[in-house]
Write a protein that holds these residues in place. Structure first.
Motif, short mmCIF file in Angstrom:
data_model
loop_
_atom_site.label_atom_id
_atom_site.label_comp_id
_atom_site.label_asym_id
_atom_site.label_seq_id
_atom_site.Cartn_x
_atom_site.Cartn_y
_atom_site.Cartn_z
N UNK A 134 11.92 15.55 35.32
CA UNK A 134 11.56 15.51 36.74
C UNK A 134 11.43 14.06 37.21
N UNK A 135 10.86 13.19 36.39
CA UNK A 135 10.77 11.76 36.72
C UNK A 135 12.17 11.17 36.87
N UNK A 136 13.09 11.59 36.00
CA UNK A 136 14.48 11.12 36.06
C UNK A 136 15.13 11.58 37.37
N UNK A 137 14.92 12.83 37.76
CA UNK A 137 15.49 13.35 39.01
C UNK A 137 14.99 12.51 40.19
N UNK A 138 13.69 12.26 40.24
CA UNK A 138 13.13 11.47 41.35
C UNK A 138 13.75 10.07 41.40
N UNK A 139 13.91 9.43 40.25
CA UNK A 139 14.49 8.09 40.21
C UNK A 139 15.94 8.11 40.67
N UNK A 140 16.69 9.10 40.22
CA UNK A 140 18.10 9.22 40.57
C UNK A 140 18.26 9.39 42.09
N UNK A 141 17.50 10.33 42.67
CA UNK A 141 17.62 10.59 44.10
C UNK A 141 17.09 9.43 44.93
N UNK A 142 16.02 8.81 44.48
CA UNK A 142 15.47 7.65 45.20
C UNK A 142 16.49 6.51 45.23
N UNK A 143 17.19 6.30 44.13
CA UNK A 143 18.25 5.28 44.09
C UNK A 143 19.28 5.51 45.19
N UNK A 144 19.65 6.78 45.42
CA UNK A 144 20.62 7.07 46.48
C UNK A 144 20.14 6.55 47.84
N UNK A 145 18.85 6.60 48.08
CA UNK A 145 18.30 6.15 49.36
C UNK A 145 18.41 4.64 49.53
N UNK A 146 18.55 3.93 48.40
CA UNK A 146 18.73 2.48 48.43
C UNK A 146 20.18 2.08 48.26
N UNK A 147 21.10 3.04 48.28
CA UNK A 147 22.52 2.73 48.17
C UNK A 147 22.99 2.47 46.75
N UNK A 148 22.28 3.01 45.76
CA UNK A 148 22.60 2.79 44.35
C UNK A 148 22.96 4.11 43.70
N UNK A 149 24.12 4.16 43.05
CA UNK A 149 24.50 5.31 42.24
C UNK A 149 24.15 5.01 40.79
N UNK A 150 23.89 6.05 40.02
CA UNK A 150 23.49 5.81 38.63
C UNK A 150 24.56 5.04 37.86
#
Length: 187
Positions: A134-150
């Motif tokens: 769940x922590x990984x999901x939050x980090x992944x989606x939050x990155x999208x809001x900053x214009x960063x893909x994994x």
């Protein structure tokens, strides 16, 4: 509700910081409902508004852990992370994928714990302390809001493999998307 096209890496909306949500209205509620339907159809465990072409700071998530459903929407989130563990990521336990880089998975080291602070669609503030996936999901989606893909965060040799996959598929250019439920990519 409707399934929305998901933008593929290279689309400008995926590579820019999203704007704060300033108004929660019926249009935004409809967008969130469509995002849940799109995420479920894909299938995925999270989906950020920029992935469906909307440059706003919100994401949806849905994941079941030990028969506990974690499902919700985060509007204007803030994310606090524990320090990263040093070392190479484990290919079996730390691989993730992205609906905007479809069909691929690469290992990426993420923080083990995260605290998500956001508001819901009724304007209520909430906080979730998450560990593991769940922590990984939050980090992944939050990155999208900053214009960063994994894939932007991948180290060698995984970053090189991701770039090769991108070139092979003709991604990395504006205007590409795919529609969950179909077998081909749209442009």
């Amino acid at each position: 509700m409707a399934v929305l096209p998901i933008r593929i890496t290279g689309d400008p909306v995926l590579h820019e910081r999203a704007a704060e949500v300033t108004v929660v209205d019926d249009e935004l509620r409809r967008l969130v409902a469509d995002m849940f339907e799109t995420m479920d159809e894909a299938p995925g465990v999270g989906l950020a508004a920029p992935q469906v072409g909307v440059p706003l700071r919100l994401f949806v998530y849905g994941w079941t852990d030990d028969d506990v459903l974690h499902r919700g929407v985060a509007v204007n989130p803030v994310l606090w992370l524990s320090p990263l563990t040093v070392g190479e990521p484990d290919e079996e336990n730390e691989s993730e994928g992205c609906l905007s880089f479809p069909g691929e998975r690469f290992p990426l080291r993420r923080a083990d714990r995260a605290i998500l602070q956001a508001t819901d669609l009724d304007g209520r503030e909430f906080e979730i302390r998450a560990e593991g996936w769940l922590a990984r999901i939050f980090q992944h989606e939050y990155d999208h809001l900053d214009g960063v893909l994994y894939v932007d965060r991948l180290d060698h040799p995984y970053g090189k493999a991701a770039l090769k996959t991108q070139r092979k598929n003709g991604w990395g250019v504006p205007g590409l998307s795919w529609l969950p439920g179909r077998d081909h990519l749209e442009d």
